[in-house]
Design a protein around this motif. Sequence first.
Motif, mmCIF file in Angstrom:
data_model
loop_
_atom_site.group_PDB
_atom_site.id
_atom_site.type_symbol
_atom_site.label_atom_id
_atom_site.label_comp_id
_atom_site.label_asym_id
_atom_site.label_seq_id
_atom_site.Cartn_x
_atom_site.Cartn_y
_atom_site.Cartn_z
ATOM 1 N N ASN A 4 1.334 3.201 10.437
ATOM 2 C CA ASN A 4 1.758 3.128 9.035
ATOM 3 C C ASN A 4 3.204 3.580 8.884
ATOM 4 O O ASN A 4 3.988 2.965 8.166
ATOM 5 C CB ASN A 4 0.853 3.976 8.144
ATOM 6 N N GLY A 5 3.540 4.670 9.549
ATOM 7 C CA GLY A 5 4.908 5.175 9.479
ATOM 8 C C GLY A 5 5.914 4.177 10.026
ATOM 9 O O GLY A 5 6.967 3.947 9.424
ATOM 10 N N ARG A 6 5.595 3.566 11.142
ATOM 11 C CA ARG A 6 6.492 2.557 11.726
ATOM 12 C C ARG A 6 6.642 1.359 10.781
ATOM 13 O O ARG A 6 7.739 0.843 10.597
ATOM 14 C CB ARG A 6 5.976 2.096 13.085
ATOM 15 N N GLU A 7 5.529 0.935 10.182
ATOM 16 C CA GLU A 7 5.580 -0.202 9.262
ATOM 17 C C GLU A 7 6.412 0.135 8.025
ATOM 18 O O GLU A 7 7.210 -0.682 7.562
ATOM 19 C CB GLU A 7 4.169 -0.632 8.863
ATOM 20 N N ALA A 8 6.250 1.329 7.484
ATOM 21 C CA ALA A 8 7.030 1.736 6.315
ATOM 22 C C ALA A 8 8.521 1.742 6.649
ATOM 23 O O ALA A 8 9.345 1.240 5.869
ATOM 24 C CB ALA A 8 6.586 3.115 5.833
ATOM 25 N N LYS A 9 8.878 2.278 7.798
ATOM 26 C CA LYS A 9 10.288 2.316 8.203
ATOM 27 C C LYS A 9 10.827 0.905 8.400
ATOM 28 O O LYS A 9 11.954 0.604 8.008
ATOM 29 C CB LYS A 9 10.445 3.147 9.473
ATOM 30 N N ARG A 10 10.033 0.029 8.994
ATOM 31 C CA ARG A 10 10.460 -1.351 9.205
ATOM 32 C C ARG A 10 10.738 -2.032 7.861
ATOM 33 O O ARG A 10 11.763 -2.691 7.686
ATOM 34 C CB ARG A 10 9.397 -2.146 9.975
ATOM 35 N N ILE A 11 9.835 -1.840 6.915
ATOM 36 C CA ILE A 11 10.022 -2.438 5.584
ATOM 37 C C ILE A 11 11.292 -1.900 4.945
ATOM 38 O O ILE A 11 12.082 -2.660 4.378
ATOM 39 C CB ILE A 11 8.786 -2.186 4.697
ATOM 40 N N CYS A 12 11.501 -0.603 5.043
ATOM 41 C CA CYS A 12 12.703 -0.004 4.455
ATOM 42 C C CYS A 12 13.968 -0.625 5.040
ATOM 43 O O CYS A 12 14.865 -1.033 4.307
ATOM 44 C CB CYS A 12 12.722 1.500 4.698
ATOM 45 N N ASP B 172 0.862 -1.186 0.000
ATOM 46 C CA ASP B 172 0.000 0.000 0.000
ATOM 47 C C ASP B 172 0.897 1.234 0.000
ATOM 48 O O ASP B 172 1.584 1.504 0.989
ATOM 49 C CB ASP B 172 -0.892 -0.004 1.233
ATOM 50 N N PRO B 173 0.935 1.992 -1.087
ATOM 51 C CA PRO B 173 1.833 3.145 -1.153
ATOM 52 C C PRO B 173 1.525 4.219 -0.119
ATOM 53 O O PRO B 173 2.396 5.018 0.229
ATOM 54 C CB PRO B 173 1.643 3.681 -2.575
ATOM 55 N N GLU B 174 0.329 4.214 0.401
ATOM 56 C CA GLU B 174 -0.058 5.242 1.372
ATOM 57 C C GLU B 174 0.738 5.161 2.667
ATOM 58 O O GLU B 174 0.883 6.165 3.359
ATOM 59 C CB GLU B 174 -1.552 5.141 1.673
ATOM 60 N N ILE B 175 1.253 3.981 3.024
ATOM 61 C CA ILE B 175 1.964 3.894 4.310
ATOM 62 C C ILE B 175 3.256 4.698 4.303
ATOM 63 O O ILE B 175 3.757 5.066 5.357
ATOM 64 C CB ILE B 175 2.215 2.445 4.772
ATOM 65 N N TRP B 176 3.797 5.008 3.133
ATOM 66 C CA TRP B 176 5.018 5.813 3.062
ATOM 67 C C TRP B 176 4.715 7.306 3.138
ATOM 68 O O TRP B 176 5.636 8.113 3.175
ATOM 69 C CB TRP B 176 5.807 5.479 1.794
ATOM 70 N N PHE B 177 3.445 7.643 3.215
ATOM 71 C CA PHE B 177 3.038 9.051 3.323
ATOM 72 C C PHE B 177 1.984 9.200 4.411
ATOM 73 O O PHE B 177 0.856 9.636 4.149
ATOM 74 C CB PHE B 177 2.511 9.543 1.968
ATOM 75 N N PRO B 178 2.328 8.839 5.663
ATOM 76 C CA PRO B 178 1.340 8.929 6.742
ATOM 77 C C PRO B 178 0.992 10.388 7.028
ATOM 78 O O PRO B 178 1.873 11.253 7.045
ATOM 79 C CB PRO B 178 2.058 8.276 7.930
#
Length: 98
Positions: free
Chosen positions: A42-50, A26-32
């Motif tokens: 969402n922000g934490r999940e995006a950072k974890r994935i990165c 979901d591209p939205e998680i990189w733009f919380p």
Amino acid sequence: MEDHLRPEPATNNWIHRAACAEPDRDPEIWFPEGSSAKAKGNGREAKRICFDECPVRLKCLKHACRVRAAVGIFGGVDDTKRNDHDFDYDSLKRVGRK
């Protein structure tokens, strides 16, 4: 071949290898947006994935710093941190999470 038909130079091929480019993401998680529990999650999940999954994390972060991306999480770093005058890209390369 006419110039307008030539493909663009492949300067950003790394983008297609990024974890965020996977079709099931979901591209939205990189733009919380905002400070709700969902946005923070969402922000934490995006950072974890990165940090945990992305093979081009540092290229992404460097790109965001170079183009001065105003919003979003790039290379595991959010815009607030990137825009901090104390942000040190080189130390992030060496240490990892910051």
